[in-house]
Design a protein around this motif. Structure first.
Motif, PDB file in Angstrom:
ATOM      1  N   THR A  50       1.003  -1.210  -0.035  1.00  0.00           N
ATOM      2  CA  THR A  50       0.065   0.022   0.075  1.00  0.00           C
ATOM      3  C   THR A  50       0.826   1.293   0.006  1.00  0.00           C
ATOM      4  O   THR A  50       1.941   1.281   0.469  1.00  0.00           O
ATOM      5  CB  THR A  50      -0.715  -0.089   1.261  1.00  0.00           C
ATOM      6  N   ALA A  56       2.296   7.045   7.396  1.00  0.00           N
ATOM      7  CA  ALA A  56       1.752   6.180   8.312  1.00  0.00           C
ATOM      8  C   ALA A  56       2.933   5.761   9.453  1.00  0.00           C
ATOM      9  O   ALA A  56       2.552   5.385  10.523  1.00  0.00           O
ATOM     10  CB  ALA A  56       1.116   5.014   7.886  1.00  0.00           C
ATOM     11  N   LYS A  81      -3.206   0.746   6.684  1.00  0.00           N
ATOM     12  CA  LYS A  81      -4.372   0.323   5.822  1.00  0.00           C
ATOM     13  C   LYS A  81      -4.962  -1.093   5.702  1.00  0.00           C
ATOM     14  O   LYS A  81      -5.011  -1.690   4.750  1.00  0.00           O
ATOM     15  CB  LYS A  81      -4.095   0.848   4.367  1.00  0.00           C
ATOM     16  N   ASP A  82      -5.117  -1.549   7.168  1.00  0.00           N
ATOM     17  CA  ASP A  82      -5.500  -2.886   6.974  1.00  0.00           C
ATOM     18  C   ASP A  82      -4.491  -4.154   6.710  1.00  0.00           C
ATOM     19  O   ASP A  82      -4.811  -5.304   6.664  1.00  0.00           O
ATOM     20  CB  ASP A  82      -6.831  -3.301   6.554  1.00  0.00           C
ATOM     21  N   GLU A 249     -11.537  -0.064  -1.243  1.00  0.00           N
ATOM     22  CA  GLU A 249     -11.538   0.369   0.247  1.00  0.00           C
ATOM     23  C   GLU A 249     -12.629   0.786   1.048  1.00  0.00           C
ATOM     24  O   GLU A 249     -12.602   0.971   2.142  1.00  0.00           O
ATOM     25  CB  GLU A 249     -10.613   1.916  -0.162  1.00  0.00           C
ATOM     26  N   HIS A 303     -12.461  -5.186   7.456  1.00  0.00           N
ATOM     27  CA  HIS A 303     -13.325  -3.914   7.626  1.00  0.00           C
ATOM     28  C   HIS A 303     -14.544  -3.744   6.927  1.00  0.00           C
ATOM     29  O   HIS A 303     -14.900  -2.731   6.275  1.00  0.00           O
ATOM     30  CB  HIS A 303     -12.194  -2.674   6.765  1.00  0.00           C
TER      31      HIS A 303
END
Ligand code: GDP
Ligand code: MN
Length: 399
Positions: A50, A56, A81-82, A249, A303
């Motif tokens: 990602t 991050a 992001k997961d 997403e 998610h």
């Protein structure tokens, strides 16, 4: 197939693109061992598929061994992001004077490859494109002519690097090597962001993002190992189950039969204010097992707050799909609302199977449009409680 940064950099190195020395580590001890060989300072970078790792906190420049140990421990504990970070790349640190952006991507709009270069780059190329479009060079490349000299000169001019300068020659060679790699590896994307100019005037690829065309993988037996290592667990599982699966997403899992149906369902969700969590096509004639696998792959993303199953049965039988849902509920704890639309072959039988089973959280919609509305509401947590499944289904003829 998307490659991890360190895998892309291996291809870069073999193709003559400038990269720094680095090693993959999965423990702080390994990172320290790598640091001993590379020498400080080093950069410790999360290896996840990602972008935005830098923002991050997944990219850390370290000047001491203690910093390497701490950064590795912290980054290995991160989920970006997961995506849980399972490895880091420990790489020589560059002394950056300027960050540039370079990519070659297969562009649908241009019906071919397009080269993009920006003299500023780093983390915010999208921003730059909006703020200062003139800083961007965008050149379609004719696949038959290949990369032309004047296109390379355009890049050098935008970079402000004289052709005869050391850095100018290096950038020239890098652009050509990237084009060759794009062709030879059947890539659909080669992105280098940042492509850095160091304080000593050296050009170096600090990041790599490479996507290889899946349909060309048979031409690259040497990529098989990469494919195994590159696939995250979900991708691998989806591939084994024979699903066409792409993670997106949003938070509404989508399962359908046929790419067209799935894509239009995703569009309908967006129009209704929802967002799809994935593209999952079970294909035609799918058996219960495939449906069960698909639901499990969708839910394993973590998610997903609702699932929309939209089936227009042709060779796919709706009763078979319904049995697949039963199987998935028997094998997994589903835990989110599942909205089901069944039309076409054996639709009435499929609905009967679901009505009889009374699966918790499963709601059957009367139409595709209603299903979309229900899924969006369910994802928001405001789907009104319903009568039992059987009553919610208007009587319909079996197609
Ligand atoms: P991304 O955020 O996932 O795209 O990760 P990148 O590999 O592009 O790194 C993000 C940012 O970290 C870069 O834009 C640089 O500013 C910084 N960075 C990466 N490698 C180095 C390095 O070797 N030295 C220094 N000083 N900064 C680096
Ligand atoms: Mn980057």
């Amino acid at each position: 197939m998307d490659l991890l940064e360190h895998q892309g950099k291996k291809l870069f190195a073999a193709a003559g693109l400038p990269v720094l020395a680095g090693t993959v580590a999965v423990t702080p001890a390994e990172a320290l061992e790598a640091t001993r060989r590379l020498g400080l300072p080093v950069v410790v970078k999360a290896q996840v598929k990602t972008g935005g790792r830098g923002k991050a906190g997944g990219v850390r420049v370290c000047h001491t061994r203690d910093e390497v140990e701490a950064a590795t421990t912290e980054i290995l504990a991160m989920t970006i992001k997961d995506k849980p970070v399972e490895a880091v790349l420990v790489e020589e640190a560059a002394d950056i004077a300027r960050e540039m952006y370079f990519s070659i991507a297969l562009s649908r709009a241009d019906r071919g490859p397009v080269l993009v270069f920006a003299r500023g780059g780093g983390a915010d190329i999208e921003d730059l494109a909006r703020r200062d479009p003139a800083a961007l060079v965008r050149r379609p490349v004719d696949p038959l002519l290949g990369l032309c000299d004047y296109q390379v000169r355009d890049v050098l001019a935008a970079a402000g690097l004289p052709r005869k300068s050391y850095a100018g020659r290096a950038l020239d060679a890098t652009v050509r090597a990237a084009w060759n790699l794009y062709l030879e590896s059947d890539a659909t994307l080669i992105e280098i962001n940042p492509l850095a100019l160091t304080q000593d005037g050296v050009v170096v690829c600090l990041d790599s993002k490479v996507t290889v065309d899946d349909t060309a993988l048979f031409r690259h037996p040497d990529f098989a190992a990469l494919a195994e290592a590159a696939a995250d667990e979900r991708e691998a599982r989806a591939r084994r189950a024979g699903l066409a699966f792409v993670e997106l997403e949003g938070d509404i899992g989508v399962l359908g039969n046929g790419a067209g149906l799935v894509m239009s369902t995703i569009d309908q969700l967006a129009a209704a204010g929802g967002a799809a969590a994935d593209f999952c096509d079970i294909g035609g004639g799918a058996r219960a097992k495939v449906v069960a696998d698909a639901l499990q792959v969708i839910l394993s993303g973590g998610h997903v707050s609702a699932v929309l199953v939209s089936i227009f049965g042709g060779i796919t039988r709706c009763d078979e799909v319904a049995r697949g849902l039963l199987q998935a509920f028997a094998e997994t704890s589903v835990g989110v609302p599942v909205i089901v639309r069944l039309d076409g072959t054996a639709a009435a039988a499929g609905r009967a199977v679901l009505a009889e089973a009374g699966l918790p959280g499963v709601r059957v919609a009367g139409s595709a449009a209603e299903a979309v509305g229900m899924a969006v509401a369910a994802a928001r947590g405001d789907l009104p409680p319903s009568a039992p499944v059987a009553d919610a289904v208007p009587g319909e003829e079996e197609a």
